[in-house]
Design a protein around this motif. Structure first.
Motif, PDB file in Angstrom:
ATOM      1  N   LYS C 187       0.954  -1.077  -0.032  1.00  0.00           N
ATOM      2  CA  LYS C 187      -0.049  -0.034   0.045  1.00  0.00           C
ATOM      3  C   LYS C 187       0.926   1.224  -0.159  1.00  0.00           C
ATOM      4  O   LYS C 187       0.402   2.125  -0.470  1.00  0.00           O
ATOM      5  CB  LYS C 187      -0.713   0.047   1.259  1.00  0.00           C
ATOM      6  N   VAL C 217      -7.887   1.471  -0.914  1.00  0.00           N
ATOM      7  CA  VAL C 217      -8.406   2.300  -0.181  1.00  0.00           C
ATOM      8  C   VAL C 217      -8.416   1.767   1.447  1.00  0.00           C
ATOM      9  O   VAL C 217      -8.909   2.394   2.222  1.00  0.00           O
ATOM     10  CB  VAL C 217      -9.987   2.432  -0.426  1.00  0.00           C
ATOM     11  N   SER C 218      -7.935   1.041   1.559  1.00  0.00           N
ATOM     12  CA  SER C 218      -7.921   0.037   2.812  1.00  0.00           C
ATOM     13  C   SER C 218      -7.151   0.811   3.969  1.00  0.00           C
ATOM     14  O   SER C 218      -6.842   0.136   5.029  1.00  0.00           O
ATOM     15  CB  SER C 218      -7.118  -1.350   2.754  1.00  0.00           C
ATOM     16  N   SER C 219      -6.448   2.118   3.943  1.00  0.00           N
ATOM     17  CA  SER C 219      -5.697   2.558   5.021  1.00  0.00           C
ATOM     18  C   SER C 219      -6.524   3.795   5.395  1.00  0.00           C
ATOM     19  O   SER C 219      -7.225   4.321   4.552  1.00  0.00           O
ATOM     20  CB  SER C 219      -4.139   2.779   4.640  1.00  0.00           C
ATOM     21  N   ASP C 220      -6.158   4.149   6.526  1.00  0.00           N
ATOM     22  CA  ASP C 220      -6.546   5.562   7.129  1.00  0.00           C
ATOM     23  C   ASP C 220      -6.607   6.645   6.166  1.00  0.00           C
ATOM     24  O   ASP C 220      -5.356   7.067   5.558  1.00  0.00           O
ATOM     25  CB  ASP C 220      -6.171   5.746   8.489  1.00  0.00           C
ATOM     26  N   GLU C 223      -9.202   7.102   1.347  1.00  0.00           N
ATOM     27  CA  GLU C 223     -10.628   7.757   0.280  1.00  0.00           C
ATOM     28  C   GLU C 223     -10.410   9.201   0.063  1.00  0.00           C
ATOM     29  O   GLU C 223     -10.633   9.600  -0.766  1.00  0.00           O
ATOM     30  CB  GLU C 223     -11.687   7.154   1.180  1.00  0.00           C
ATOM     31  N   GLU C 301       4.497 -11.457   6.359  1.00  0.00           N
ATOM     32  CA  GLU C 301       3.262 -10.851   6.860  1.00  0.00           C
ATOM     33  C   GLU C 301       3.258 -10.506   8.277  1.00  0.00           C
ATOM     34  O   GLU C 301       2.994  -9.258   8.563  1.00  0.00           O
ATOM     35  CB  GLU C 301       2.053 -11.756   6.701  1.00  0.00           C
ATOM     36  N   TYR C 304       5.215  -7.160   8.991  1.00  0.00           N
ATOM     37  CA  TYR C 304       4.731  -6.087   8.645  1.00  0.00           C
ATOM     38  C   TYR C 304       3.070  -5.720   8.958  1.00  0.00           C
ATOM     39  O   TYR C 304       2.417  -4.909   8.403  1.00  0.00           O
ATOM     40  CB  TYR C 304       4.573  -5.901   7.234  1.00  0.00           C
ATOM     41  N   VAL C 305       2.788  -6.159  10.215  1.00  0.00           N
ATOM     42  CA  VAL C 305       1.460  -6.093  10.880  1.00  0.00           C
ATOM     43  C   VAL C 305       1.347  -4.438  10.883  1.00  0.00           C
ATOM     44  O   VAL C 305       2.175  -3.679  11.782  1.00  0.00           O
ATOM     45  CB  VAL C 305       1.215  -6.821  12.259  1.00  0.00           C
ATOM     46  N   ALA C 306       0.278  -4.004  10.241  1.00  0.00           N
ATOM     47  CA  ALA C 306       0.123  -2.495  10.353  1.00  0.00           C
ATOM     48  C   ALA C 306      -1.541  -2.475  10.785  1.00  0.00           C
ATOM     49  O   ALA C 306      -2.259  -2.137  10.119  1.00  0.00           O
ATOM     50  CB  ALA C 306      -0.032  -1.853   8.821  1.00  0.00           C
ATOM     51  N   PRO C 307      -1.479  -2.512  12.191  1.00  0.00           N
ATOM     52  CA  PRO C 307      -2.670  -2.475  12.803  1.00  0.00           C
ATOM     53  C   PRO C 307      -3.213  -0.857  12.742  1.00  0.00           C
ATOM     54  O   PRO C 307      -2.444  -0.067  12.410  1.00  0.00           O
ATOM     55  CB  PRO C 307      -2.538  -2.658  14.278  1.00  0.00           C
ATOM     56  N   ASN C 308      -4.638  -0.838  12.750  1.00  0.00           N
ATOM     57  CA  ASN C 308      -5.443   0.451  12.782  1.00  0.00           C
ATOM     58  C   ASN C 308      -4.728   1.587  13.734  1.00  0.00           C
ATOM     59  O   ASN C 308      -4.904   2.617  13.284  1.00  0.00           O
ATOM     60  CB  ASN C 308      -6.538   0.528  12.598  1.00  0.00           C
TER      61      ASN C 308
END
Lengths: 290, 133, 451, 222
Positions: C187, C217-220, C223, C301, C304-308
Motif C-alpha cells: 500500500k 482504499v484500505s488505509s486510514d 479515500e 506478513e 509488517y502488521v500494520a494495525p489500525n
C-alpha cells in the motif's frame, strides 16, 4: 429353432452344462458336447465357475456355435468391471452368441487364485440393467451405441430360499423381470416339494424357469452340499435311497432322472449340471426318455 | 413493531468495526433499531458457529465488520473470517437460503459513514427481497 | 431509524482481573544492518536494558553507509548520527557483535534464542528482539532508459529540492506512476504516488497519471487522499494486463484501462510524450531478516502488521519482537526515526522493568479433556503462543480445577504472550478453547436474548 | 487418521425429510481433527438444518451431542437418553460410528452425515491427502516408504505405467506420480537396485477383496 423360439414354444427345455477346459485342449469338451448332440436344446457354458481360472465362456461358446450347437454364454460380475462386461456382451452378440445368462458370480477367494482382486463393480441387477440399456442402443453411462445388440437374457434364481429369504427372492425375481430377464436358471434343486412351493409364488410372473439338476455323485457329495453350500439342501429321502442302492452310479442316474421327471410338471425345463460326470449325461437323458 | 425488522446482527472487530460503529453513532448517522452489535477482539473471532447461530435464532442478516486486508492486528484474522463467510455462503445456497444473508464488510476504524452505508445497503437488499417473495 | 436503541454486546474488560507478575530479564537483542537498529539499541540501552547489537559489518560505523543511499542527509543529520555511533560504541549496556550474521531464532517473549553465525542456539538469549534490516529495491525496467526510475530514486530527486528536474535534465511536465508490477500488494506505493502526484500537480502543474491494478482504499485517510488527487486533476487508471512501454525519442505507455468502463469493456489508452515514468520497485528481504522471521514463525506478513492504531507502528505479530527501518518500508528519514523510537519504546514497555503484569483472565484457555491435539490452534495462533505438549513427563500439564494427578496430552496457551484475539477459539474443531474473559456463552446468550 | 467430508446439504436434508426430531451426533476423534464431524461442525450443521427446515415451513428439532468416540461400544451410552427422544440419529462420525449407532439403537434409523473418504493426513492445514489403502499387506519397505497401492492411480506394484509426465500422473497434473516419488526416494536412499526386482502380483485376499476382514487376538480377548 433358436433358443428364444424354444422358450416361446412352451415345450420342456433340456439344457446341459459343459465346463470349458482349464487349458486349451478342447477334445473332452467337444466330446461331451457331441455325446448329447440332438438330445438337448442348448449347452450352457459357465464362465469361471467357483472362480477357478479356465477357458472363457465366450471362446468356448463360440467353438460350440461353430460346430452347430446352441450355446448359452455366461457372464458373471465377479471378475470384470462395467466397461469390460458391457464390451463382453457386445462381443458375444457379434459372434452370434445372443443367448446369455447373467449371474452375480463367485468371489475369487473360493477359487484357485484366491489372491486375485475382486471386482464386483456391478451386481446381477445392474448388469441386467446394462444389458437392457445396450439393447436400447446406449451404454450404462447413457452414451449412444453404434448399432444395438439384441439378446435373450437369463438370470439366476435361488430356489433354495425359505422363510424370510423367500420373500426377498421373490421380490428379486420381480425386479429382474422388470430389468428384462427372459428366463431364469435356478440353483440346484433336490427338494421337489419345496420347489413346488416357490414355483407357486413365481409362476404368476409367466417367465420361463429352468431348474438346475445336479448329478449327485455320492453320499459324501450330498453331505458336503448340505454342510457347505447355502440354499441347497439334499433331502434325507434322497440320501437314504442312495445308501440303500448297491450300485451307486446307477442310483445316482436314477435319482437325477426321477428329479427331472418330477420337474416336468413344475417348470419349463431343466439344466443338468454334471460336476465332473459329463460322460454320464447321455445315460441321464436315456433314463429320462429324452 | 416495524422497527423490529429487519434484524441484523453485526459482528464487529474491536480494531475496526467497533470504532466505525461508534463513529457512525457519534455522527448521528441513521442505523436500524434492530441492529444488534457484538464486539469481538478480532474479526477472525466470528466463527461459523456464531454466524449460523445468529441466523438460527432469527436474524435476517449477519454482517461481519473486520479490517481491510493487510490491516489485521493478528495478521490474518480478517482473511480467515472472509473465507469462513464464503464457505458458509455456499452452504446456505445448498440449503436453499439466500447467501446474501451473510456479508463480510471490510471497514476502516474511522469510516463511520461507510459503516452506516453498508448497513443501509443490507437493509435495502433485505427489503427488496422481502417485496419479491 | 434511530441511533440510540441498538443492543450492543461490548468486549468485557475482564471477568475479575487477575494480574500475574512474571519476571522478564531486561535483556534484548538488536539484529540489524540499518541505522534504525542503532536508534533502537541506543534508546533501549539508555533506558537501562542490556542490549546485544548484532550486525554483519566490520565496524558499527559501516551501518551508516546505507544512510546516504536511502535518505538525503545534510551535515546536521550526519553529525547527529555520528554522535549516535559514538554513544552506541561507548555505552556499557550495549555489547556489539561485529561481523555477525543471524541464521535463525526460536522461542517466546522472555525466552528467545538467536542463532548467530551457525553457533548453538544457547549462544544468544534475549527477552526481546528489535530488528531493522535493509531491503534491496529492485526496479524492473522494461528497457534501459534514464527516464524510467524507481520510487526510491524519485523520492531522492524530490528531496534534493529539484522538483521540476528529471534525471534526463528535461523539465518535468508529464509524469506517470506505474504501480502493482510486482506480486506483493504494497500500500505504501499507492499512498506515495497519490500524495506526491497531488503535490506535483498542485504545486507545479505537472500532468500526473497513476496506473494501478486496484485502488487500495484500505488505509486510514486513503479515500480522502484519492478524492483530493482526483479533484486536483491527477488521473488514475486501472489496467488488467501489464502495460506496454515504448521508448525512443518520446516515452509512452500503452494499456487497456478498466476504470472508466467495465472490466468487460476496456478502453485502450496510450500515454505519450512522458518525461518521467516512476515504477514501483520490488523489495528483496535480507537473508538475515528472513532467517530470523522464519525461525520465529513470524513470516513477512507478521513482520509488517500494520494495525489500525498507528501508535504501534513497530509491532510484529509476535509479542517481544519489534521491527523498524527498512524492514517496514518508511518514506522519509523523519518517518524512519519516529518508527524506530516507537518500536524501541514498545519493546521497552514489555521488557524493560524486569517484571510484567499479565491479566491471566484476558487470555484463551484450553480444556485438555476436550482437546483433540489436532494442532489447529498451534498452526493458527498469530503470536505463536500455543504449544502442544504431547510427550513424556516434562510435558505433563495439570489443568485448572482438575484433581491433582489428572494429566492430559493437550494444547497449552502461553498466557504471557496470548493477546486474547480468539482466533484459536473460532478455529478449534473440538471447541476445547475459550477466551476466559469472553466465553462463547456471552455471545450465544446475547443472541438468544436479543433476537 | 480417517478423513471424511460432509455430505452435500441437499442429500442430508433429503435423508432427514421424514423426521421431526433428530439427534445430531459428532465424534471427538478423527473427524474432529479433519474438521468434518467435531463439536464445532455439530453446532454449525445443526443450525443449518434447523434454518433450512424452518424456511421450508417444516421445522425440525435437532439435539446436539459430540460423543467422545463413536467407534467404541462403551461410548454409545452417552447417547442413550437422547436417543429415547428422537426419531432418528444423524451421525457425523465415520462410517464406523454410523454403523455402531445403528447396531446399538436398533429401532432408530442411523443416517450418515459424512462421506468417509480415506486414510490420510493433512498435507497442510485444510488440505488432506490419501496415503494408505488399508490393503492388509504392506509393501512400503520395497517402495521407499511411498505406497503404490494408495498413491498410484493404477495401484501398480511395478510401475511406472508410462503415462506420467514431469513426475505428474496422467489422471491430473495435480497428482504426483507415485512411481516417480518412489524412484526419487530409492535413489536418495541408494536403494535403486530394489527396482530391479519384480514385486510379485499383489495378494488382494488380505484386502477387501477377500471379504470383510476380521482380526481376532485370542491373547487380548477378555
Amino acid at each position: 429353432m433358436g433358443f428364444a423360439d424354444h422358450l416361446k414354444s412352451g415345450e420342456f427345455l433340456r439344457i446341459v452344462e459343459n465346463q470349458p477346459p482349464k487349458g486349451v485342449d478342447l477334445e473332452k469338451f467337444l466330446g461331451y458336447a457331441e455325446a448329447v448332440r440332438g438330445r438337448v436344446d442348448a449347452i450352457l457354458v459357465p464362465e469361471l465357475q467357483t472362480s477357478v481360472m479356465r477357458l472363457s465362456s465366450l471362446s468356448a461358446s463360440k467353438v460350440l456355435l461353430d460346430k452347430g450347437f446352441e450355446a448359452i454364454h455366461h457372464t458373471p460380475c465377479g471378475h470384470k468391471n462395467r466397461i469390460a462386461l458391457q464390451s463382453e456382451l457386445l462381443g458375444a452378440f457379434v459372434l452370434g452368441l445372443d443367448t446369455v445368462w447373467i449371474t452375480r458370480g463367485d468371489s475369487p477367494n473360493i477359487g484357485d487364485n484366491p489372491d486375485a482382486k475382486e471386482v464386483f463393480d456391478l451386481g446381477e441387477n445392474e448388469l441386467l440393467a446394462a444389458a437392457k440399456h445396450l439393447q436400447e442402443g446406449y451404454d450404462l453411462a447413457g452414451n449412444d451405441l453404434d448399432g444395438a445388440p439384441s439378446f435373450t437374457i437369463g438370470a439366476s434364481f435361488n430356489a433354495g430360499a425359505t422363510g424370510r429369504d423367500l420373500e426377498l427372492e421373490v421380490l428379486g425375481v420381480e425386479k429382474k423381470i422388470r430389468l428384462g430377464t427372459d428366463y431364469f436358471i435356478t440353483s440346484p434343486i433336490f427338494d421337489i416339494d419345496q420347489f413346488a412351493e416357490i414355483m407357486a409364488k413365481v409362476q404368476p410372473f409367466k417367465v420361463p424357469v429352468i431348474a438346475t439338476v445336479m448329478i449327485l455323485k455320492s453320499i459324501g457329495m450330498a453331505r458336503y452340499i448340505n454342510k457347505h453350500i447355502d440354499g441347497v439342501m439334499v433331502p434325507d429321502a434322497i440320501i437314504s435311497r442312495m445308501m440303500k442302492e448297491p450300485d451307486k452310479e446307477k442310483a445316482s442316474i436314477e435319482i437325477t432322472a426321477s428329479l427331472i421327471r418330477s420337474l416336468q410338471t413344475l417348470c419349463q425345463g431343466v439344466c443338468i449340471q454334471p460336476i465332473g460326470w459329463e460322460a454320464k449325461v447321455p445315460h441321464v437323458l436315456d433314463a429320462c426318455g429324452f | 413493531m416495524g422497527s423490529e425488522k429487519p434484524k441484523i446482527v453485526a459482528f464487529c472487530c474491536e480494531e475496526s468495526g467497533m470504532p466505525a460503529y461508534e463513529h457512525a453513532k457519534s455522527l448521528g448517522l441513521p442505523l436500524p433499531d434492530a441492529l444488534k452489535v457484538i464486539a469481538l477482539p478480532c474479526g477472525g473471532k466470528a466463527e461459523t458457529g456464531y454466524i449460523m447461530k445468529a441466523l438460527d435464532e432469527g436474524a435476517d442478516a449477519v454482517m461481519i465488520f473486520a479490517c481491510y486486508e493487510g490491516n489485521c492486528k493478528y495478521v490474518q484474522g480478517n482473511i480467515r473470517a472472509k473465507k469462513r463467510v464464503d464457505y458458509l455462503k455456499t452452504r446456505l445456497e445448498s440449503l436453499g437460503i439466500l447467501p446474501e444473508k451473510i456479508a463480510f464488510c471490510p471497514v476502516a476504524p474511522a469510516s463511520g459513514a461507510r459503516f452506516a452505508e453498508m448497513v443501509q445497503e443490507e437493509v435495502q437488499a433485505l427489503d427488496s427481497r422481502e417485496n419479491k417473495s | 431509524m434511530s441511533t440510540q436503541m441498538n443492543s450492543v454486546l461490548r468486549l468485557p474488560e475482564s471477568l475479575t482481573p487477575e494480574i500475574q507478575e512474571i519476571s522478564i530479564a531486561p535483556v534484548v537483542a538488536v539484529p540489524t544492518d540499518h541505522p534504525a537498529g542503532l536508534i533502537m539499541a541506543d534508546y533501549l540501552a539508555s533506558m537501562g536494558l542490556k542490549v546485544t547489537l548484532i550486525h554483519p559489518f566490520e565496524t558499527v560505523g559501516a551501518i551508516l553507509e546505507t544512510l546516504n543511499e536511502e535518505f538525503v542527509i545534510d551535515s546536521a543529520v550526519e553529525e547527529r548520527f555520528l554522535a549516535l555511533i559514538a554513544r552506541v560504541e561507548e555505552n556499557k549496556n550495549i555489547s556489539v557483535l561485529n561481523n555477525t550474521r543471524v541464521s535463525g531464532g526460536k522461542g517466546w517473549w522472555g525466552d528467545f534464542s538467536l542463532l548467530v553465525d551457525g553457533e548453538k542456539e544457547e549462544a544468544l538469549k534475549a527477552s526481546g528482539i528489535a530488528f531493522a534490516y535493509r531491503k534491496q529495491a529492485v526496479v524492473k525496467k522494461p528497457f534501459e532508459n534514464d527516464a524510467i526510475i524507481g520510487f526510491r530514486e524519485f523520492s531522492a530527486l524530490l528531496l534534493k529540492g529539484k522538483e521540476s528536474i528529471t534525471p534526463t535534465g528535461k523539465a518535468l511536465q508529464k509524469l506517470a506512476f506505474v504501480l502493482d508490477l510486482g506480486k506483493r500488494d504494497e500500500k505504501w506505493a499507492s499512498m506515495t504516488a497519490i500524495k506526491l502526484g497531488t503535490y506535483l500537480k498542485k504545486a507545479f502543474g505537472v500532468q500526473v497519471s497513476i496506473l494501478c491494478r486496484e485502488l487500495k482504499v484500505s488505509s486510514d485517510g486513503m479515500e480522502k487522499a484519492y478524492r483530493e488527487a482526483r479533484e486536483a486533476g491527477v488521473i488514475i487508471y486501472k489496467y488488467l494486463d501489464e502495460p506496454q512501454f515504448e521508448g525512443g525519442a518520446s516515452l509512452s505507455i500503452n494499456f487497456r484501462d478498466t476504470s472508466f468502463m467495465s472490466d468487460d469493456n476496456p478502453l485502450d489508452v496510450s500515454l505519450e510524450g512522458l518525461d518521467l515514468v516512476v515504477l514501483q520497485e520490488s523489495f528483496v528481504t535480507a537473508e538475515d531478516e528472513k532467517a530470523l522471521l522464519d525461525g520465529l514463525h513470524i513470516g513477512l506478513e507478521g513482520a509488517y502488521v500494520a494495525p489500525n492504531n498507528p501508535q504501534f507502528a513497530g509491532r510484529t505479530s509476535r509479542k517481544g519482537v519489534v521491527a523498524a527501518g527498512n524492514s517496514r518500508l518508511p518514506e522519509t528519514l523523519a518517518d524512519m526515526e519516529t518508527t524506530a523510537l516507537a518500536a524501541a519504546e514498545e519493546l521497552y514497555q514489555w521488557t524493560g522493568n524486569g517484571t510484567y503484569g499479565i491479566d491471566v483472565q484476558r487470555v484463551a484457555e484450553v480444556d485438555p479433556s476436550k482437546c483433540a491435539t489436532c494442532l489447529t490452534c498451534y498452526r493458527i495462533c498469530p503470536h505463536h503462543s500455543i504449544r502442544i505438549e504431547p510427550y513424556g513427563e516434562r510435558n505433563v500439564y495439570i489443568t485448572k480445577g482438575e484433581k491433582e494427578g489428572a494429566t492430559w496430552e493437550a494444547a497449552r496457551v502461553l498466557v504471557e504472550t496470548c493477546d486474547g484475539c480468539g482466533l484459536c477459539v473460532s478455529e478449534c474443531p473440538a471447541k476445547a478453547i475459550q477466551l476466559i474473559y469472553y466465553p462463547d456463552m456471552d455471545v450465544y446468550g446475547f443472541l438468544k436474548e436479543n433476537l | 487418521m480417517i478423513i471424511a467430508e460432509q455430505k452435500p446439504m441437499e442429500e442430508i436434508l433429503e435423508m432427514l425429510a421424514p423426521y421431526k426430531k433428530i439427534l445430531l451426533a459428532g465424534c471427538g476423534a478423527c473427524v474432529t481433527v479433519c474438521q468434518a464431524g467435531g463439536e464445532k461442525e455439530v453446532g454449525v450443521l445443526a443450525s443449518q438444518i434447523r434454518l433450512a427446515r424452518k424456511d421450508a415451513g417444516n421445522p425440525i428439532e435437532v439435539l446436539e451431542m459430540t460423543m467422545t468416540r463413536q467407534c467404541e461400544p462403551e461410548f454409545m451410552e452417552e447417547a442413550e437418553d437422547a436417543m429415547k427422544e428422537v426419531d432418528a440419529v444423524l451421525s457425523i462420525a465415520c462410517g464406523i460410528g454410523v454403523q455402531l449407532m445403528a447396531k446399538t439403537f436398533f429401532d432408530k434409523p442411523a443416517l450418515p452425515g459424512l462421506n468417509t473418504t480415506f486414510l490420510g493426513f493433512p498435507e497442510e492445514h485444510g488440505v488432506f491427502t490419501e496415503r494408505c489403502a488399508a490393503c492388509g499387506n504392506c509393501v512400503l519397505h520395497l517402495t521407499g516408504g511411498i505406497c503404490p497401492i494408495a498413491r498410484c492411480s493404477k495401484s501398480l506394484l511395478n510401475g511406472p505405467c508410462g503415462g506420467s509426465q514431469d513426475g505428474k500422473c496422467e489422471i491430473s497434473p495435480d497428482v504426483e506420480c507415485a512411481w516417480q516419488l518412489i524412484y526419487d526416494r530409492l535413489k536418495a536412499l541408494g536403494q535403486l537396485e530394489n527396482l530391479e526386482n519384480i514385486i510379485p502380483p499383489k495378494k488382494w485376499i488380505t484386502s477387501r477383496d477377500g471379504g470383510p476382514r476380521k482380526i481376532v487376538r485370542e491373547d487380548l480377548r477378555i
